[in-house]
Design an enzyme around this catalytic site. Sequence first.
Site, PDB file in Angstrom:
ATOM      1  N   LYS A 135       0.798  -1.226   0.000  1.00 36.44           N
ATOM      2  CA  LYS A 135       0.000   0.000   0.000  1.00 36.44           C
ATOM      3  C   LYS A 135       0.831   1.277   0.000  1.00 36.44           C
ATOM      4  CE  LYS A 135      -4.238  -1.805   1.782  1.00 36.44           C
ATOM      5  NZ  LYS A 135      -5.432  -1.473   2.528  1.00 36.44           N
ATOM      6  N   GLU A 177      -3.002   8.324   7.705  1.00 32.70           N
ATOM      7  CA  GLU A 177      -3.574   9.116   6.618  1.00 32.70           C
ATOM      8  C   GLU A 177      -4.672  10.021   7.158  1.00 32.70           C
ATOM      9  OE1 GLU A 177      -5.196   6.437   3.750  1.00 32.70           O
ATOM     10  OE2 GLU A 177      -3.357   6.377   2.557  1.00 32.70           O
ATOM     11  N   ARG A 182      -5.945  -6.652 -11.849  1.00 28.28           N
ATOM     12  CA  ARG A 182      -6.638  -7.864 -12.308  1.00 28.28           C
ATOM     13  C   ARG A 182      -8.045  -7.478 -12.751  1.00 28.28           C
ATOM     14  NH1 ARG A 182     -10.383  -7.959  -8.376  1.00 28.28           N
ATOM     15  NH2 ARG A 182      -9.704  -7.440  -6.259  1.00 28.28           N
TER      16      ARG A 182
END
Lengths: 144, 144, 444, 444
Positions: free
Chosen positions: D116, D200, D291
């Site tokens: 991440k 964050e 994907r």
Amino acid sequence: MTEKINKKILDDIEQLSKAMEKNGLSELTYSEGKAVYTLKKRENGVFSEFPEIVEKNNKEIKTKNLLENALKSPLVGTAYLSPEPGAKKFVELGQNVKIGQVLLIIEAMKTMNEITADKNGIVKKIFVSNEAPVEFGEPLILIE
Amino acid sequence: MTEKINKKILDDIEQLSKAMEKNGLSELTYSEGKAVYTLKKRENGVFSEFPEIVEKNNKEIKTKNLLENALKSPLVGTAYLSPEPGAKKFVELGQNVKIGQVLLIIEAMKTMNEITADKNGIVKKIFVSNEAPVEFGEPLILIE
Amino acid sequence: MLKKILVANRGEIALRILRACKELNIKTVVVHSTADEKEMFVRLADESVCIGPPHVKSSYLNIPSIISAATIANADGIHPGIGMLAENSSFAKIVNDHGFTFIGPKPEHIDKMANKIKAKALAKKIGLPVIPGSEKNIENYKDAKLTASSIGYPIIIKSTNGGGGRGIKIVEEEKHLKSNFLLAKKEAEQCFGNDDVYIEKFLKNPRHIEVQIMGDISGKIIHIGERECSIQRRNQKIIEECPSPKLDEDKRQKICELTQKAMEKINYTNVGTVEYLYSDGEFFFIEMNTRLQVEHTITEEVYNVDIVKEQLNVASGGKLSIKQDKLHKTCHSIECRINAENPITLFPSTGLVKTYHPPGGPGIRIDSSLYTGCNISSFYDGLIAKVISTGKDRIECIMRLKRALNEYVIEGVQTNIPFLKKIINKTEFQKANFDVNWVNSIKD
Amino acid sequence: MLKKILVANRGEIALRILRACKELNIKTVVVHSTADEKEMFVRLADESVCIGPPHVKSSYLNIPSIISAATIANADGIHPGIGMLAENSSFAKIVNDHGFTFIGPKPEHIDKMANKIKAKALAKKIGLPVIPGSEKNIENYKDAKLTASSIGYPIIIKSTNGGGGRGIKIVEEEKHLKSNFLLAKKEAEQCFGNDDVYIEKFLKNPRHIEVQIMGDISGKIIHIGERECSIQRRNQKIIEECPSPKLDEDKRQKICELTQKAMEKINYTNVGTVEYLYSDGEFFFIEMNTRLQVEHTITEEVYNVDIVKEQLNVASGGKLSIKQDKLHKTCHSIECRINAENPITLFPSTGLVKTYHPPGGPGIRIDSSLYTGCNISSFYDGLIAKVISTGKDRIECIMRLKRALNEYVIEGVQTNIPFLKKIINKTEFQKANFDVNWVNSIKD
């Protein structure tokens, strides 16, 4: 009512039921002495006309008929019955084998995996041919 | 039957029932000595949880229970039990009626259709109420 | 908008109409025969009324029973579906006279288009191209001979009141005219109780192309493109596609606009389809179907419209919600009709559907009232399902159709799926190189 | 084009891939566990290879077995599907190293997006908007305090290697920071075997919007619009729609083009989805899924493309057959995920499916591997079907979805259909007035 529904009766039902399956029966009555069994199978119809299914069913029956106690493949790959092309086979039909003896090789991801006997006995049947692909769980060799 | 349905018998039934499930049987008869068991499984599944279906099934059962020999409605429409609003009913429960006697009226496309008795007898049951809608084949009146 | 409608039909088309109603919050009532009480359309309707025994004459064609059912159920509109009473102008009139809204065109339009000679005369009057022909019944051989030579051989003799390919005679040369003319009259009498016949130019290997029309009561008419239905077996459409693989944009535009203008002239309302034969670059009016059609589905897919919902909208007095200039082809679509029949003999196949499993995935729409455990009755039409495949182009559409037909599982009754697969695997089909006679000419 | 591919997955997504292959004439091999031998995807594949016992570790995640199966079946490509090994960069690399084509992005892209913090740094570098935050692991409370005050409260503490909502702490004020920071590290250690965390800015009620990307090996990149997936239950998407009902054309265009340009910079290939939180008119990058996604279906419907076929095309070395300027929204589409679960407790529901009857009719696509008589095993994911409803606008789409969910019959196991119906009947849903927390806040 004095008789007990014992394990034998349940086993009988299961065996008769399997015989129905095998022979494609929808109804079966069996009596021996005082015991009478009548079994009926549901008219099932689930995809019986499906070509793919018919194929699978054949395969299933084949697999089931191939005695339950055969040595099964522990992995997917290509079977080799001799250590190298042209060499003598690891084992032959009717041969005596001992626990741990190499029976064949299965190649998976370029790795050669030795498949060894899990018991002492005589090689009664070899289900795979040389260089044939094998699936997980596919019977390889019957030792008795 | 003199024996008491004791716990053992219920257990037997449960075991046989489980064996049916396990073996995919729809019907099973087993007898040994005096004991005879016959088990049938309901044809499973088809839309039983569908709300509309449940409703239909109830209706069906109701219709079936309503004796088969009731006089059925020959057409769709609105039933009137008296010749005009407030007037005396054509027939009452327990009344004697004769073949051809008017039992009620069914209005269809603004036309009044007289429904008459198809046999002599006593009015045992009136299945419809005044001004109720009736379907084709719905039981109207039972004469016995 | 209508609040509660009665569907006077059965099977997949009843289901199609119910679905449209549910998406518009319109309540639904279905009528059904005693044979149909467990049918999917009965299960999915809000209410159902049994109106008679299995035979259609006593149930689905029994007008008083249907009107009574609408009355007792408090419906405000009646949708006739396809077939059954859909093109019976008296039924439409009776529905309207009893204060219900008939969800279809005006009775006079149904009536005018029902008679082939009247329809052809009207078509000509409103500017549609018609096949050169007698324009009236031919009473005797003398007239037949005159007409035939004036339009030129080959000609075709048809029963005025007939249909379904019966009583039709094709004459290649004058020397065979007399015998065929007399035979045609005799057959017309036998088949339709009336020996009226007429003569037309015979088109050898035409294609079948039809234009979809919709109109509202304000007089607004739109066309929703065309469909090609040349794949027919014994005069029954079995595969339809939209757009036609044969027409170029110019031809398409021309016939669609011509049809739209013609319909404006007669103030046509609701849905309708004008059918043409297409031969050597020219169109010839055959007939107009004043109702929804089985193959409306492919037009829905290609033009991204819901024709049945629009039908309900305009029947309710609403203006067309579809604008002509907003209608564009977005893809290619093909429908296959699945019939319960022996794929060789075409005899109906009836009985219990033991397993039913429809195909799914992208671009596949299934309109069918089948379910596992349902019964296919011998009393009704053998159309049990429609597979509608949609793709970005014709190739994708065909490949998808192929895989969908391979996925379809219907056990217990026979269907024409093997036959459909055979057709779509043919080079002629894939190259769109066919006409209305092609399927009947397939040998293996 | 690839000639024969192996599908290294199961269930509905394996079926989806098989369907694409059949429509492209690509032969198919599936691998399956002993528990899955009667599954629909095994039945419909050209060939199947049993690769192990039921547990995914021994079968669907067993890389040597999958490679061996591809070898013995003579496949030339491997499609990883969704989940399982789809985002395992070592698998992608092994597939390529063994001479097969991995049908997905390059291993390095999978790898970069898996972590991440790395992903966020890359996103920032290629011009995507990111949530203000620490940009690296926070080692101690002192750093945590500094970072938190510099970006402003509320803040969120997340595990660097985590996912699925676990190990997440939201801190509203500085006085709660210390305890939460220590707790977050402890939980990260317990859940993911690594106590790395980062900080964050916390967005209160954001919406989830994602952009679909495709690229070919020539370096060409297109976007295929966006999807909104704010309807989530316990961090799992359950209803997705395309286009987002919240974005105007300008905002849509902007984020899609920004994403497309960013992907050009890294030479991204095959399919991918960039996920954003959307709050107060601004987008913030969350992560990229390298994907195919479960909800690719609605993009297919709206833009009239087949993403899986396109994936096979570009994996085969072909150029993108879809042109950016030819892509236009033609309709509105919503997908519901049907899970086999108790609708209240969300516990998985497994066992025999006694009756299966999917909905049909216009605008309904079903992607499901269920059939009457199949078994739902406790070994695998509970996603058993996807209902994709498509309509000309959002209202038609919702009404259609409603009627389809009402038609759906699945007996024998419990599903979340009742819960899905509840959601789509809510005013908030109908007015598109929701965010990612809305579903969890529903009381009745």
